[in-house]
Design a protein around this motif. Structure first.
Motif, PDB file in Angstrom:
ATOM      1  N   THR A 184      -2.830  39.403 -48.898  1.00 36.26           N
ATOM      2  CA  THR A 184      -3.593  38.245 -48.452  1.00 36.26           C
ATOM      3  C   THR A 184      -4.349  38.572 -47.171  1.00 36.26           C
ATOM      4  O   THR A 184      -3.802  39.190 -46.260  1.00 36.26           O
ATOM      5  CB  THR A 184      -2.694  37.023 -48.203  1.00 36.26           C
ATOM      6  N   ASP A 199      -7.067  36.285 -51.708  1.00 34.29           N
ATOM      7  CA  ASP A 199      -6.286  37.251 -52.469  1.00 34.29           C
ATOM      8  C   ASP A 199      -7.065  38.563 -52.445  1.00 34.29           C
ATOM      9  O   ASP A 199      -8.168  38.649 -53.012  1.00 34.29           O
ATOM     10  CB  ASP A 199      -6.097  36.757 -53.908  1.00 34.29           C
ATOM     11  N   SER A 202      -7.755  40.057 -56.256  1.00 32.14           N
ATOM     12  CA  SER A 202      -8.705  39.358 -57.128  1.00 32.14           C
ATOM     13  C   SER A 202      -9.991  38.971 -56.405  1.00 32.14           C
ATOM     14  O   SER A 202     -10.986  38.625 -57.038  1.00 32.14           O
ATOM     15  CB  SER A 202      -8.060  38.092 -57.696  1.00 32.14           C
ATOM     16  N   LYS A 204     -10.413  36.320 -54.679  1.00 36.26           N
ATOM     17  CA  LYS A 204     -10.571  34.880 -54.817  1.00 36.26           C
ATOM     18  C   LYS A 204      -9.916  34.165 -53.635  1.00 36.26           C
ATOM     19  O   LYS A 204      -8.890  34.624 -53.110  1.00 36.26           O
ATOM     20  CB  LYS A 204      -9.922  34.379 -56.116  1.00 36.26           C
ATOM     21  N   LYS A 206      -7.566  31.575 -52.285  1.00 37.53           N
ATOM     22  CA  LYS A 206      -6.416  30.885 -52.879  1.00 37.53           C
ATOM     23  C   LYS A 206      -5.939  29.690 -52.067  1.00 37.53           C
ATOM     24  O   LYS A 206      -5.104  28.912 -52.536  1.00 37.53           O
ATOM     25  CB  LYS A 206      -5.273  31.869 -53.099  1.00 37.53           C
ATOM     26  N   ALA A 207      -6.441  29.532 -50.836  1.00 34.11           N
ATOM     27  CA  ALA A 207      -6.067  28.361 -50.030  1.00 34.11           C
ATOM     28  C   ALA A 207      -7.118  28.146 -48.959  1.00 34.11           C
ATOM     29  O   ALA A 207      -7.777  29.096 -48.512  1.00 34.11           O
ATOM     30  CB  ALA A 207      -4.692  28.542 -49.393  1.00 34.11           C
TER      31      ALA A 207
END
Length: 351
Positions: A184, A199, A202, A204, A206-207
């Protein structure tokens, strides 16, 4: 009775001596200026500009962003090991030791300069985006993450090949970032007063977490073991502690103006926040859920960027001398003087 009085006097003297020794020991444990290194103007630059400081504690090197050059120092002696020149406006350095490579973000050129860690010679470059600013290496994914400020994105580079893998749209202007080494990457979004978790595999988001009561977040550091993030900002001027799993703000502290760097020392449990006002705020992790401010270090005006040597627990800050402030205007009610070319210097603080 005489012997009793003598004994009492001796005991009092011993207690006084012990108290004096304790006070002296406490005083010497405070952070204070150890060394100052002065340098001339950056090659090819007509102005004095400086940004991120990266300390490679294992290799005993300090990388100083100095406008059009990266000045590399010996961490123990302050000796200049070399200069990486030919840049336009560099910001930060990321070190990928396992690949023998360093990565420099150049915001003016919108790219990343790749160099050999041993020779300090430039070996390549990768296209980023305009205003390429903070740059970090994530050892989990073996990737370099570049925070492109104006376009509100992050360019991701494979550290081994130097190839660009993709771009992440962040939805706000990124400032500092930190990787947890477990997959992360956390990024402060200054204009949104948010922190996003990416992430690193990926690519992406995530939060996305609000940082209130903190605003305009810049610097961020992390206690990886206890899953704690330390984010500092400028409006309002605060440092907050977050749970890196939930994004919950656990505690907050007021700080001085112009926060621009944060560091965490896992051995001592100390958190450092440096500000343009010339102050380093020092906090202590009493427990993962309780933090306290233990000291403020008076440095110099403009010493907002900072690097921590985790081996010696010393702090490296840099600044310059500043000229007088211009007259206030409607657009700039609180103007500040410009840095004077050729006055760049490094301050080293320790216990």
């Amino acid at each position: 009775m005489k012997g009793y009085r003598v004994g009492r006097i001796a005991a009092c003297v011993a207690l006084l001596a012990l108290g004096t020794f304790s006070l002296m020991a406490e005083a010497t444990n405070h952070y204070h200026l150890l060394k100052k290194y002065s340098f001339g103007a950056a090659e090819g630059s007509s102005r004095e500009y400086f940004d991120y400081i990266t300390v490679d504690s294992a290799a005993r090197r300090v990388y100083l962003s100095h406008g059009t050059e990266i000045k590399v120092l010996d961490a123990d002696t302050g000796t200049v090991i070399g200069n990486i020149t030919g840049l336009k406006q560099d910001h930060g350095v990321a070190v990928a030791s396992e690949f023998g490579r360093g990565f420099i973000s150049d915001g003016a050129q919108g790219k990343v300069i790749i160099f050999d860690l041993q020779t300090l010679k430039v070996t390549g470059e990768a296209k980023a985006d305009r205003d390429a600013d903070c740059v970090i290496y994530d050892p989990f994914s073996k990737r370099v993450f570049v925070m492109d400020g104006d376009p509100h994105n992050s360019t991701v580079i494979d550290a081994k090949s130097g190839s660009v893998l993709g771009t992440i749209e962040l939805g706000g202007g990124p400032e500092f970032a930190v990787a947890d080494g477990k997959g992360t990457v956390y990024v402060n979004l200054e204009d949104k007063s948010e922190l996003v978790a990416i992430d690193s595999g990926s690519l992406k988001i995530k939060a996305r977490w609000p940082l209130a009561p903190l605003g305009a977040p810049t610097a961020v550091a992390m206690d990886v073991q206890h899953h704690r993030l330390f984010s500092a900002g400028r409006n309002p001027q605060m440092m907050v502690v977050l749970d890196s799993d939930t994004g919950k703000v656990l505690q907050s502290f007021p700080i001085t103006a112009g926060a621009d760097a944060t560091a965490y020392d896992s051995e001592s449990g100390l958190i450092f926040v440096s500000t343009r006002a010339g102050v380093v705020h020092v906090f202590h992790e009493d427990s993962p859920n309780k933090f306290s401010e233990v000291e403020t270090i008076k440095t110099e005006f403009g010493a907002k960027t900072m690097g921590l040597d985790t081996k010696t627990h010393t702090l490296f800050l840099d600044t310059a001398d500043f000229g007088p402030a211009p007259a206030p205007t409607a657009d700039r009610p609180h103007p500040q003087g410009a840095a004077i070319p050729g006055t760049f210097h490094v301050l080293v603080y320790g216990q």
